[in-house]
Write a protein that holds these residues in place. Sequence first.
Motif, PDB file in Angstrom:
ATOM      1  N   VAL A 177       0.834  -1.201   0.000  1.00 48.31           N
ATOM      2  CA  VAL A 177       0.000   0.000   0.000  1.00 48.31           C
ATOM      3  C   VAL A 177       0.870   1.253   0.000  1.00 48.31           C
ATOM      4  CG1 VAL A 177      -1.623   1.349   1.400  1.00 48.31           C
ATOM      5  CG2 VAL A 177      -2.031  -1.088   1.031  1.00 48.31           C
ATOM      6  N   VAL A 178       1.923   1.269   0.812  1.00 44.72           N
ATOM      7  CA  VAL A 178       2.810   2.433   0.873  1.00 44.72           C
ATOM      8  C   VAL A 178       3.510   2.622  -0.470  1.00 44.72           C
ATOM      9  CG1 VAL A 178       4.886   3.386   1.962  1.00 44.72           C
ATOM     10  CG2 VAL A 178       3.105   2.333   3.364  1.00 44.72           C
ATOM     11  N   ARG A 179       4.012   1.554  -1.059  1.00 41.53           N
ATOM     12  CA  ARG A 179       4.676   1.665  -2.370  1.00 41.53           C
ATOM     13  C   ARG A 179       3.694   2.106  -3.447  1.00 41.53           C
ATOM     14  NH1 ARG A 179       7.210  -4.086  -2.240  1.00 41.53           N
ATOM     15  NH2 ARG A 179       8.443  -3.898  -0.370  1.00 41.53           N
ATOM     16  N   ALA A 180       2.425   1.716  -3.307  1.00 44.82           N
ATOM     17  CA  ALA A 180       1.408   2.055  -4.301  1.00 44.82           C
ATOM     18  C   ALA A 180       1.039   3.531  -4.274  1.00 44.82           C
ATOM     19  CB  ALA A 180       0.157   1.206  -4.072  1.00 44.82           C
ATOM     20  N   LEU A 181       1.480   4.270  -3.253  1.00 39.45           N
ATOM     21  CA  LEU A 181       1.169   5.693  -3.172  1.00 39.45           C
ATOM     22  C   LEU A 181       1.774   6.473  -4.334  1.00 39.45           C
ATOM     23  CD1 LEU A 181       1.605   6.304   0.663  1.00 39.45           C
ATOM     24  CD2 LEU A 181      -0.530   6.217  -0.637  1.00 39.45           C
ATOM     25  N   ALA A 182       2.743   5.889  -5.024  1.00 37.83           N
ATOM     26  CA  ALA A 182       3.369   6.563  -6.156  1.00 37.83           C
ATOM     27  C   ALA A 182       2.376   6.788  -7.291  1.00 37.83           C
ATOM     28  CB  ALA A 182       4.557   5.746  -6.662  1.00 37.83           C
ATOM     29  N   GLY A 183       1.324   6.000  -7.350  1.00 37.86           N
ATOM     30  CA  GLY A 183       0.322   6.150  -8.399  1.00 37.86           C
ATOM     31  C   GLY A 183      -0.598   4.962  -8.404  1.00 37.86           C
ATOM     32  N   ASN A 184      -1.750   5.139  -9.000  1.00 36.81           N
ATOM     33  CA  ASN A 184      -2.762   4.087  -8.986  1.00 36.81           C
ATOM     34  C   ASN A 184      -2.415   2.924  -9.903  1.00 36.81           C
ATOM     35  OD1 ASN A 184      -5.165   3.027  -8.037  1.00 36.81           O
ATOM     36  ND2 ASN A 184      -6.312   3.807  -9.785  1.00 36.81           N
ATOM     37  N   GLY A 185      -1.541   3.112 -10.860  1.00 35.77           N
ATOM     38  CA  GLY A 185      -1.250   2.061 -11.818  1.00 35.77           C
ATOM     39  C   GLY A 185       0.039   1.307 -11.548  1.00 35.77           C
ATOM     40  N   THR A 186       0.597   1.436 -10.347  1.00 40.10           N
ATOM     41  CA  THR A 186       1.838   0.730 -10.055  1.00 40.10           C
ATOM     42  C   THR A 186       1.553  -0.751  -9.826  1.00 40.10           C
ATOM     43  OG1 THR A 186       1.674   1.085  -7.673  1.00 40.10           O
ATOM     44  CG2 THR A 186       2.822   2.777  -8.951  1.00 40.10           C
ATOM     45  N   ALA A 187       2.572  -1.555  -9.993  1.00 43.60           N
ATOM     46  CA  ALA A 187       2.438  -2.993  -9.731  1.00 43.60           C
ATOM     47  C   ALA A 187       1.985  -3.216  -8.299  1.00 43.60           C
ATOM     48  CB  ALA A 187       3.768  -3.702 -10.002  1.00 43.60           C
ATOM     49  N   GLU A 188       2.531  -2.438  -7.369  1.00 48.32           N
ATOM     50  CA  GLU A 188       2.169  -2.589  -5.962  1.00 48.32           C
ATOM     51  C   GLU A 188       0.703  -2.260  -5.717  1.00 48.32           C
ATOM     52  OE1 GLU A 188       6.536  -1.951  -6.229  1.00 48.32           O
ATOM     53  OE2 GLU A 188       4.833  -0.846  -7.016  1.00 48.32           O
ATOM     54  N   ALA A 189       0.151  -1.293  -6.458  1.00 45.10           N
ATOM     55  CA  ALA A 189      -1.264  -0.957  -6.301  1.00 45.10           C
ATOM     56  C   ALA A 189      -2.138  -2.144  -6.692  1.00 45.10           C
ATOM     57  CB  ALA A 189      -1.616   0.269  -7.139  1.00 45.10           C
ATOM     58  N   TYR A 190      -1.813  -2.779  -7.809  1.00 45.24           N
ATOM     59  CA  TYR A 190      -2.569  -3.965  -8.233  1.00 45.24           C
ATOM     60  C   TYR A 190      -2.416  -5.099  -7.215  1.00 45.24           C
ATOM     61  CZ  TYR A 190      -3.275  -1.949 -12.907  1.00 45.24           C
ATOM     62  OH  TYR A 190      -3.646  -1.150 -13.954  1.00 45.24           O
ATOM     63  N   GLU A 191      -1.185  -5.327  -6.762  1.00 48.26           N
ATOM     64  CA  GLU A 191      -0.925  -6.432  -5.833  1.00 48.26           C
ATOM     65  C   GLU A 191      -1.616  -6.195  -4.490  1.00 48.26           C
ATOM     66  OE1 GLU A 191       3.351  -6.512  -5.878  1.00 48.26           O
ATOM     67  OE2 GLU A 191       3.399  -7.158  -7.974  1.00 48.26           O
ATOM     68  N   ALA A 192      -1.558  -4.976  -3.986  1.00 51.75           N
ATOM     69  CA  ALA A 192      -2.206  -4.664  -2.707  1.00 51.75           C
ATOM     70  C   ALA A 192      -3.715  -4.832  -2.809  1.00 51.75           C
ATOM     71  CB  ALA A 192      -1.866  -3.240  -2.279  1.00 51.75           C
ATOM     72  N   ARG A 193      -4.301  -4.393  -3.917  1.00 54.67           N
ATOM     73  CA  ARG A 193      -5.746  -4.515  -4.111  1.00 54.67           C
ATOM     74  C   ARG A 193      -6.160  -5.983  -4.168  1.00 54.67           C
ATOM     75  NH1 ARG A 193      -6.319  -1.206  -8.538  1.00 54.67           N
ATOM     76  NH2 ARG A 193      -5.711   0.497  -7.200  1.00 54.67           N
ATOM     77  N   ALA A 194      -5.371  -6.813  -4.838  1.00 56.44           N
ATOM     78  CA  ALA A 194      -5.692  -8.246  -4.924  1.00 56.44           C
ATOM     79  C   ALA A 194      -5.594  -8.908  -3.554  1.00 56.44           C
ATOM     80  CB  ALA A 194      -4.765  -8.939  -5.922  1.00 56.44           C
ATOM     81  N   MET A 195      -4.559  -8.556  -2.788  1.00 57.05           N
ATOM     82  CA  MET A 195      -4.400  -9.161  -1.455  1.00 57.05           C
ATOM     83  C   MET A 195      -5.477  -8.689  -0.484  1.00 57.05           C
ATOM     84  SD  MET A 195      -0.313  -9.402  -0.756  1.00 57.05           S
ATOM     85  CE  MET A 195      -0.573 -10.209   0.816  1.00 57.05           C
ATOM     86  N   ALA A 196      -5.952  -7.460  -0.651  1.00 68.15           N
ATOM     87  CA  ALA A 196      -6.994  -6.939   0.235  1.00 68.15           C
ATOM     88  C   ALA A 196      -8.351  -7.565  -0.052  1.00 68.15           C
ATOM     89  CB  ALA A 196      -7.083  -5.416   0.104  1.00 68.15           C
ATOM     90  N   ALA A 197      -8.488  -8.225  -1.192  1.00 68.83           N
ATOM     91  CA  ALA A 197      -9.777  -8.795  -1.575  1.00 68.83           C
ATOM     92  C   ALA A 197     -10.179  -9.975  -0.700  1.00 68.83           C
ATOM     93  CB  ALA A 197      -9.736  -9.228  -3.041  1.00 68.83           C
ATOM     94  N   SER A 198      -9.201 -10.774  -0.256  1.00 63.80           N
ATOM     95  CA  SER A 198      -9.516 -11.980   0.507  1.00 63.80           C
ATOM     96  C   SER A 198      -8.263 -12.503   1.192  1.00 63.80           C
ATOM     97  CB  SER A 198     -10.066 -13.057  -0.438  1.00 63.80           C
ATOM     98  OG  SER A 198     -10.149 -14.306   0.198  1.00 63.80           O
TER      99      SER A 198
END
Length: 186
Positions: free
Chosen positions: A84-105
């Motif tokens: 989540v912290v790494r994803a703060l760089a932008g909504n389209g970062t790899a970390e943003a996708y990965e954090a969103r997937a992990m937060a799902a379940s």
Amino acid sequence: HRVTAGRLVDDLLTPGDGPVEAAVLPAVEFRVVLVHVLRDRRSELGGLGDVAAGGDLVHLGDLYGAPRIQGETDDRYRTRLRLVVRALAGNGTAEAYEARAMAASLDVRAAKATQPAPGTVLVLVWPRAGADAAAALNAAAAALQDPAARVMGVVLSIALARPRAIDVRAVVVREPGAPVDLAAQL
């Protein structure tokens, strides 16, 4: 040249004369200082998240809008907070996708975002052992395809990660204190 949190606050936030500034500024200063500390280069969580546990991790997660999932372990939550912290760089970062997937379940053990071609993103979902893989994939897909979180102009694919056998060659040196059955344990 290293910018200290105090200097950052002094340079960027100068209180006004109004009552709103007097009431809001201390909270904003605290958040700016804490965010700066948490973004320290030595660790995505500035060292605080590396040692935080339980309620302290929950407070860090609250600062980043990443509440703890019921039943989530400290290690998994810490990993997700780093994303989540790494994803703060932008909504389209790899970390943003990965954090969103992990937060799902909680059934999503890990996720990996790749860019197989320009304008496309592939998110591989790794379900935890014993979990319903299809349910984990569907939960991650729903979170990633949510219109409020979706990045426009990107073709998004979501798939289950496939385990692969990897040949490994290694030289193992047994130290005097190592168990005698070390080779069998590997």
